[in-house]
Write an enzyme that holds these catalytic residues in place. Sequence first.
Site, short mmCIF file in Angstrom:
data_model
loop_
_atom_site.label_atom_id
_atom_site.label_comp_id
_atom_site.label_asym_id
_atom_site.label_seq_id
_atom_site.Cartn_x
_atom_site.Cartn_y
_atom_site.Cartn_z
N GLU A 110 -41.12 -14.57 3.82
CA GLU A 110 -41.89 -14.78 5.06
C GLU A 110 -41.90 -13.43 5.78
O GLU A 110 -40.90 -13.04 6.40
CB GLU A 110 -41.19 -15.81 5.96
CG GLU A 110 -41.09 -17.19 5.37
CD GLU A 110 -42.41 -17.94 5.38
OE1 GLU A 110 -43.42 -17.38 5.82
OE2 GLU A 110 -42.41 -19.09 4.92
N CYS A 142 -43.78 -13.10 14.50
CA CYS A 142 -44.65 -12.83 13.35
C CYS A 142 -46.01 -13.51 13.53
O CYS A 142 -47.03 -12.99 13.11
CB CYS A 142 -43.99 -13.30 12.06
SG CYS A 142 -43.49 -15.02 12.12
P1 NAP Z 1 -36.21 -6.46 9.02
O1 NAP Z 1 -35.80 -5.13 9.45
O2 NAP Z 1 -36.90 -6.61 7.73
O3 NAP Z 1 -34.86 -7.34 9.02
C1 NAP Z 1 -34.87 -8.69 8.63
C2 NAP Z 1 -33.62 -8.97 7.80
O4 NAP Z 1 -33.71 -8.25 6.58
C3 NAP Z 1 -32.33 -8.50 8.48
O5 NAP Z 1 -31.30 -9.39 8.13
C4 NAP Z 1 -32.10 -7.13 7.84
O6 NAP Z 1 -30.75 -6.75 7.85
C5 NAP Z 1 -32.59 -7.39 6.42
N1 NAP Z 1 -33.05 -6.20 5.73
C6 NAP Z 1 -33.67 -5.11 6.25
N2 NAP Z 1 -33.98 -4.24 5.26
C7 NAP Z 1 -33.54 -4.80 4.11
C8 NAP Z 1 -33.55 -4.37 2.75
N3 NAP Z 1 -34.10 -3.21 2.36
N4 NAP Z 1 -33.00 -5.18 1.82
C9 NAP Z 1 -32.46 -6.36 2.18
N5 NAP Z 1 -32.41 -6.81 3.44
C10 NAP Z 1 -32.95 -6.04 4.40
O7 NAP Z 1 -37.13 -7.16 10.07
P2 NAP Z 1 -36.93 -7.26 11.63
O8 NAP Z 1 -37.40 -6.03 12.26
O9 NAP Z 1 -35.54 -7.71 11.92
O10 NAP Z 1 -37.89 -8.49 11.94
C11 NAP Z 1 -39.21 -8.31 12.26
C12 NAP Z 1 -40.09 -8.56 11.06
O11 NAP Z 1 -39.90 -9.88 10.57
C13 NAP Z 1 -41.54 -8.47 11.46
O12 NAP Z 1 -42.29 -7.84 10.47
C14 NAP Z 1 -41.94 -9.94 11.58
O13 NAP Z 1 -43.30 -10.18 11.47
C15 NAP Z 1 -41.14 -10.54 10.46
N6 NAP Z 1 -40.99 -11.98 10.68
C16 NAP Z 1 -41.66 -12.83 9.85
C17 NAP Z 1 -41.57 -14.20 10.06
C18 NAP Z 1 -42.30 -15.17 9.16
O14 NAP Z 1 -41.99 -16.35 9.21
N7 NAP Z 1 -43.25 -14.74 8.37
C19 NAP Z 1 -40.78 -14.68 11.09
C20 NAP Z 1 -40.13 -13.79 11.91
C21 NAP Z 1 -40.23 -12.43 11.68
P3 NAP Z 1 -30.19 -5.66 8.92
O15 NAP Z 1 -30.41 -6.21 10.27
O16 NAP Z 1 -28.77 -5.54 8.55
O17 NAP Z 1 -30.99 -4.42 8.68
#
Ligand code: NAP
Length: 465
Positions: free
Chosen positions: A227, A261
């Site tokens: 997602e 999102c």
């Molecule tokens: P993010 O940086 O991707 O972090 C999300 C999760 O992934 C965190 O637990 C993070 O851990 C982990 N993570 C980050 N890089 C990773 C990697 N290379 N390998 C494995 N895990 C990794 O995203 P965010 O900034 O927190 O959240 C915002 C994003 O989420 C936006 O793009 C938003 O649109 C999306 N989102 C999508 C939905 C949906 O349902 N489609 C819902 C909500 C949010 P750490 O914190 O330890 O880095």
Amino acid sequence: MQRVNPATGEPLSTIDEHSDDEVDAALDTAMDTFAEWRNVSTRERQQLLSNAADVLRENKQEYADVMTREMGKPIAASVSEVEKCAWVCDYYAEHAGEQLQDKVIGSEPHAQSKVTYEPLGAVLAVMPWNFPFWQVFRFAAPHLTSGNVGLLKHASNVPECALAIEDVFRKAGYPEGVFQTLLVGSAKVGDVIADDRVAAVTLTGSEAAGRSVAETAGKNLKKTVLELGGSDPFVVFDDADVATAAKVGARARTINSGQSCIAAKRFIVHEAVYDEFLSQFLTELEALTVGDPTDEETDIGPQARKGLMEDLHEQVTASVEAGAIVELGGEPMDRDGYYYPPTVLTDVPDGSPAAEEEIFGPVASVFKVADEAEAIRVANDTNLGLGASVWTADLARGERVGHRIEAGCVFVNELVKSDPRLPFGGIKDSGYGRELAREGMLEFVNQKTMWIQDADGDAELSLSE
Ligand code: NAP
């Protein structure tokens, strides 16, 4: 894990990360627990989920406070989020039994054939900070109830939320090990996915994280649900109720302080109502209260981390340098904490960040279009495909346009929202797979075909066909 209160910029107490040995022990516990948990009846698991809903409701203020402290969500929205988590627990507590019932399929006279739904094992959930309870419960409610065990790797800025969620399941009476939190950074995720004790992984987060998780999961042939981000269009046609569209549009862009999102991000407005919509949209946004997230009256709190606010401002600045006009906001607020005001950009040029990238904050881009065909073209002019909202008095037109928009869900005359009864997920770079409803439930089960031949029947004939 160093946490900072985004409303003040002040550090909160640190929480220790788990060591490699602690993670290893948690994976062993997950395996031991799964061996028992998979044999617990669905009815019993539904009862535990119903208990979890009660725990959430009884302690909603406490859990809401944790969210607001760690990631700055306005307190009224934090309370609503806890209530929504209770709702998804209620939903699966009521419907999991029927969703997981064997599906009998008529085949041969002397054979019974059916599909059964069996758990896979330990499912890793990598989750973001923006809806720190909801994202976890929409994963856990179905997948624990189908007999899987859950491992949560939450975002590094919300470890207290992660521990509080573990506490919900403990208080609800779940056996130890059915739901565990792994307090680790993203660098450890690859090793956990690759571990033989982990069966599958779901990630809610950015595109970059999605690509990384999918790569490791692909190498290890693990089932995934992703997602990812969204750049949802909000299309307003010339026959729309402009006042309602402007009011709902302002809410759709600023929900969760713009960090959602499925927030409406690109407003695509027919030229006949463009001026009227823009003026009412600005009025609605100006009326919102930006401020202390612990105040019940606050509509928009701080951005969750300093770096996120800086990235947001860079996207705005680069778009303005490329030619976009700032109609409202456009600069971080001059106060402690990470506050960014509602911002509206018009004349957004192709290729600029506001046109091309996901904008994860209260910044709206408004585009003028001449007709339906152009509206659909602009709506689809993105690599993302999560949700879309279409506003028109002509419902047949709404549905027709809805079919043409490349997204996982379309709402006509309503903002995009997630609902336990409806499947949720994206296409294109917004990811794949579905959460919620029966479609979500079935993502992490073995849909096993069973053929049971009556020993007195003609087995060979049946099997050779
Ligand atoms: P993010 O940086 O991707 O972090 C999300 C999760 O992934 C965190 O637990 C993070 O851990 C982990 N993570 C980050 N890089 C990773 C990697 N290379 N390998 C494995 N895990 C990794 O995203 P965010 O900034 O927190 O959240 C915002 C994003 O989420 C936006 O793009 C938003 O649109 C999306 N989102 C999508 C939905 C949906 O349902 N489609 C819902 C909500 C949010 P750490 O914190 O330890 O880095």
